[in-house]
Design an enzyme around this catalytic site. Structure first.
Site, PDB file in Angstrom:
ATOM      1  N   SER A   1       0.697  -1.252  -0.115  1.00  0.00           N
ATOM      2  CA  SER A   1       0.024  -0.076   0.047  1.00  0.00           C
ATOM      3  C   SER A   1       0.613   1.339  -0.068  1.00  0.00           C
ATOM      4  O   SER A   1       0.479   2.365  -0.219  1.00  0.00           O
ATOM      5  CB  SER A   1      -1.149  -0.024   1.007  1.00  0.00           C
ATOM      6  OG  SER A   1      -0.482  -0.089   2.294  1.00  0.00           O
ATOM      7  N   HIS A   2       2.390   1.045   0.289  1.00  0.00           N
ATOM      8  CA  HIS A   2       2.979   2.237   0.120  1.00  0.00           C
ATOM      9  C   HIS A   2       3.904   2.216  -0.816  1.00  0.00           C
ATOM     10  O   HIS A   2       5.109   2.869  -0.851  1.00  0.00           O
ATOM     11  CB  HIS A   2       3.593   2.651   1.604  1.00  0.00           C
ATOM     12  CG  HIS A   2       2.515   3.204   2.401  1.00  0.00           C
ATOM     13  ND1 HIS A   2       1.660   2.439   3.082  1.00  0.00           N
ATOM     14  CD2 HIS A   2       2.300   4.328   2.404  1.00  0.00           C
ATOM     15  CE1 HIS A   2       0.812   3.279   3.745  1.00  0.00           C
ATOM     16  NE2 HIS A   2       1.188   4.511   3.566  1.00  0.00           N
TER      17      HIS A   2
ATOM     18  N   GLU B   1      -5.295   0.220   2.697  1.00  0.00           N
ATOM     19  CA  GLU B   1      -5.699  -1.018   2.740  1.00  0.00           C
ATOM     20  C   GLU B   1      -7.280  -1.131   2.206  1.00  0.00           C
ATOM     21  O   GLU B   1      -7.645  -2.144   1.558  1.00  0.00           O
ATOM     22  CB  GLU B   1      -5.553  -1.538   4.212  1.00  0.00           C
ATOM     23  CG  GLU B   1      -4.294  -2.006   4.435  1.00  0.00           C
ATOM     24  CD  GLU B   1      -3.593  -3.108   3.934  1.00  0.00           C
ATOM     25  OE1 GLU B   1      -4.124  -3.716   3.201  1.00  0.00           O
ATOM     26  OE2 GLU B   1      -2.173  -2.923   3.561  1.00  0.00           O
TER      27      GLU B   1
HETATM   28  P1  NDP Z   1      -0.170  -3.154  10.070  1.00  0.00           P
HETATM   29  O1  NDP Z   1      -1.369  -3.372  10.862  1.00  0.00           O
HETATM   30  O2  NDP Z   1      -0.005  -4.062   8.848  1.00  0.00           O
HETATM   31  O3  NDP Z   1       1.183  -3.301  10.950  1.00  0.00           O
HETATM   32  C1  NDP Z   1       1.506  -2.341  11.879  1.00  0.00           C
HETATM   33  C2  NDP Z   1       2.642  -2.896  12.693  1.00  0.00           C
HETATM   34  O4  NDP Z   1       2.260  -4.368  13.418  1.00  0.00           O
HETATM   35  C3  NDP Z   1       3.923  -3.198  11.760  1.00  0.00           C
HETATM   36  O5  NDP Z   1       4.850  -2.698  12.321  1.00  0.00           O
HETATM   37  C4  NDP Z   1       3.698  -4.698  11.608  1.00  0.00           C
HETATM   38  O6  NDP Z   1       5.110  -5.397  11.316  1.00  0.00           O
HETATM   39  C5  NDP Z   1       3.379  -5.166  12.997  1.00  0.00           C
HETATM   40  N1  NDP Z   1       2.844  -6.314  12.846  1.00  0.00           N
HETATM   41  C6  NDP Z   1       1.905  -6.979  12.335  1.00  0.00           C
HETATM   42  N2  NDP Z   1       1.424  -8.162  12.721  1.00  0.00           N
HETATM   43  C7  NDP Z   1       2.051  -8.620  13.658  1.00  0.00           C
HETATM   44  C8  NDP Z   1       2.086  -9.461  14.772  1.00  0.00           C
HETATM   45  N3  NDP Z   1       1.410 -10.521  14.701  1.00  0.00           N
HETATM   46  N4  NDP Z   1       3.084  -9.510  15.752  1.00  0.00           N
HETATM   47  C9  NDP Z   1       3.929  -8.381  16.086  1.00  0.00           C
HETATM   48  N5  NDP Z   1       3.809  -7.293  15.173  1.00  0.00           N
HETATM   49  C10 NDP Z   1       2.931  -7.195  14.161  1.00  0.00           C
HETATM   50  O7  NDP Z   1       0.045  -1.451   9.476  1.00  0.00           O
HETATM   51  P2  NDP Z   1      -1.359  -0.578   9.300  1.00  0.00           P
HETATM   52  O8  NDP Z   1      -2.044  -1.042   8.310  1.00  0.00           O
HETATM   53  O9  NDP Z   1      -1.462  -0.060  10.665  1.00  0.00           O
HETATM   54  O10 NDP Z   1      -0.264   0.897   8.747  1.00  0.00           O
HETATM   55  C11 NDP Z   1       0.424   0.510   7.474  1.00  0.00           C
HETATM   56  C12 NDP Z   1       1.217   1.633   7.090  1.00  0.00           C
HETATM   57  O11 NDP Z   1       0.324   2.819   6.676  1.00  0.00           O
HETATM   58  C13 NDP Z   1       2.057   2.170   8.046  1.00  0.00           C
HETATM   59  O12 NDP Z   1       3.621   2.194   7.637  1.00  0.00           O
HETATM   60  C14 NDP Z   1       1.883   3.564   8.364  1.00  0.00           C
HETATM   61  O13 NDP Z   1       2.962   4.525   8.414  1.00  0.00           O
HETATM   62  C15 NDP Z   1       1.220   3.952   6.895  1.00  0.00           C
HETATM   63  N6  NDP Z   1       0.305   5.013   7.049  1.00  0.00           N
HETATM   64  C16 NDP Z   1       0.564   6.261   6.583  1.00  0.00           C
HETATM   65  C17 NDP Z   1      -0.418   7.423   6.754  1.00  0.00           C
HETATM   66  C18 NDP Z   1       0.127   8.670   5.967  1.00  0.00           C
HETATM   67  O14 NDP Z   1      -0.619   9.678   6.150  1.00  0.00           O
HETATM   68  N7  NDP Z   1       1.274   8.732   5.604  1.00  0.00           N
HETATM   69  C19 NDP Z   1      -1.588   7.127   7.185  1.00  0.00           C
HETATM   70  C20 NDP Z   1      -1.808   5.924   7.891  1.00  0.00           C
HETATM   71  C21 NDP Z   1      -0.978   4.798   7.662  1.00  0.00           C
HETATM   72  P3  NDP Z   1       5.312  -5.962   9.697  1.00  0.00           P
HETATM   73  O15 NDP Z   1       5.522  -4.935   8.939  1.00  0.00           O
HETATM   74  O16 NDP Z   1       6.585  -6.793  10.123  1.00  0.00           O
HETATM   75  O17 NDP Z   1       4.173  -6.747   9.418  1.00  0.00           O
END
Ligand code: NDP
Length: 339
Positions: free
Chosen positions: A47-48, A188
């Protein structure tokens, strides 16, 4: 299944850069964004990744957006570093601000970076990972466009307001997490819509405030914070740090600023960096690393656990060797920009 084409990372980066240059971005802006989206493709954060290039191009059409902006660094006395992004995009502003932030954190023990007047549609982990790889504990926050209702409410006030954290480890890559404070990132929901998939329950409500799993209805209604009122408070914290604290727009103000409805948030990003070596009690040495490793080992000792970012680092190892599969449809769009 969506048809895909396998590309190596160098090809992805030069394609992203060429597309942005062709759309009028300066070399500084284009190369910083290309490097950022390539890192996201490399780490399996679709998504990024290249998916974001059309968003950057759309945002560059906003009357006040300057895809050729040169960020300006201000460093008055004290531990707060400022970057005026000049209505350009965040990756280039961070190229200018991260090293001074790291230097200032080493000088004072703790420092902050306020990035202002910036379009920010990137993930936050690249900046906290970079700081943590340099031995600093790091936090990053940004507000976005209002699309999340506060706990108990039905109308958007917050953005998806992500926050990221990085902690250095001498044994390998740092511990990093980066998460929206909403139940899901907006990207997402857009991906679910593009792929015709239903949303998981608990992500969103429709325009009438009723729970929905339809991505279209969710985009017209409101997303929900993760974890009820606790996620709602974290979202509020991000909103205050990246908005009012540094004199920048709130998520509602950013949404109002987005007159062309490009979805690109405009406002600020706030970062904090801490030098662990300066956190030990005076005259005492603390082995931060060994103590932290014990905690991480206790987490990993339990079945079903993993560390945040371990998925990303595993994807990175694979894609550095094998390249990544990119949607043919998306590639057509991006190659079209270069034509
Ligand atoms: P996710 O819910 O996919 O993941 C959030 C974090 O949780 C990640 O660091 C992920 O690590 C970790 N994680 C996931 N599953 C587990 C697990 N089972 N155990 C431990 N850790 C876990 O991310 P979001 O959907 O919340 O966000 C996605 C991206 O969107 C982010 O990078 C955020 O910065 C970006 N974003 C940007 C915005 C903007 O305006 N610029 C606005 C909103 C979001 P891993 O990556 O290894 O899975």
């Amino acid at each position: 299944m969506t048809p895909t084409e396998r590309l190596d990372l160098a090809t992805i980066e030069s394609l992203a850069c060429d597309a942005l240059l062709a759309k009028g971005f300066s070399h500084g802006q284009a190369s910083a964004i290309a490097s950022n989206v390539t890192a996201a493709e490399r780490d399996g954060c679709l998504s990024h990744g290249l998916f974001r290039i059309p968003f950057y191009v759309a945002a560059s059409g906003n009357a006040d957006c300057d895809p050729t902006a040169e960020p300006v660094l201000f460093q008055p006395d004290g531990a707060v570093v400022h970057v005026d992004a000049g209505h350009g995009f965040c990756p280039h502003a961070l190229d200018v601000g991260l090293e001074p932030l790291a230097d200032t954190a080493r000088q004072y023990g703790i420092a902050a970076l306020a990035v202002r007047r910036v379009y920010n549609i990137a993930a936050l982990w690249p900046e906290v990972e970079r700081l943590a790889t340099e031995g600093l504990t790091a936090f990053a926050f940004t507000a976005s466009n209002a699309c999340v209702a506060p706990a108990g409410g039905t109308k958007p006030v917050f953005g998806t307001n992500p926050m990221a954290f990085g902690f250095p480890r001498s044994s390998g890559p740092p511990l990093v997490f980066d998460q929206a404070t909403s139940a899901s990132a907006r990207g997402e929901i857009q991906l679910h819509k593009r792929e015709g998939k239903s949303l998981p329950e608990g992500w969103a409500i429709d325009a009438d405030g009723q729970p929905t799993t339809d991505p279209e209805a969710a985009l017209a209604g409101a997303q929900l914070p993760f974890g009820g009122y606790k996620g709602s408070s974290l979202s509020l914290m991000v909103e205050l740090l990246a908005g009012p604290l540094i004199g920048e727009l709130s998520s509602r103000e950013s949404a109002a600023h987005d007159v062309n409805k490009t979805g690109a948030p405009f406002g600020g990003e706030f970062l904090i960096a801490i030098d662990p070596q300066r956190c030990a009690p005076p005259g005492q040495a603390v082995d931060h690393d060994a103590r932290a490793e014990r905690i991480l080992a206790d987490v990993l000792a339990q079945d079903g656990t993993r560390l945040p970012s371990s998925r990303r680092f595993a994807a990175r190892e694979r894609s550095l060797v094998d390249g990544v599969d990119v949607s043919v449809h998306l590639l057509e769009t991006i190659r079209g920009y270069c034509a």
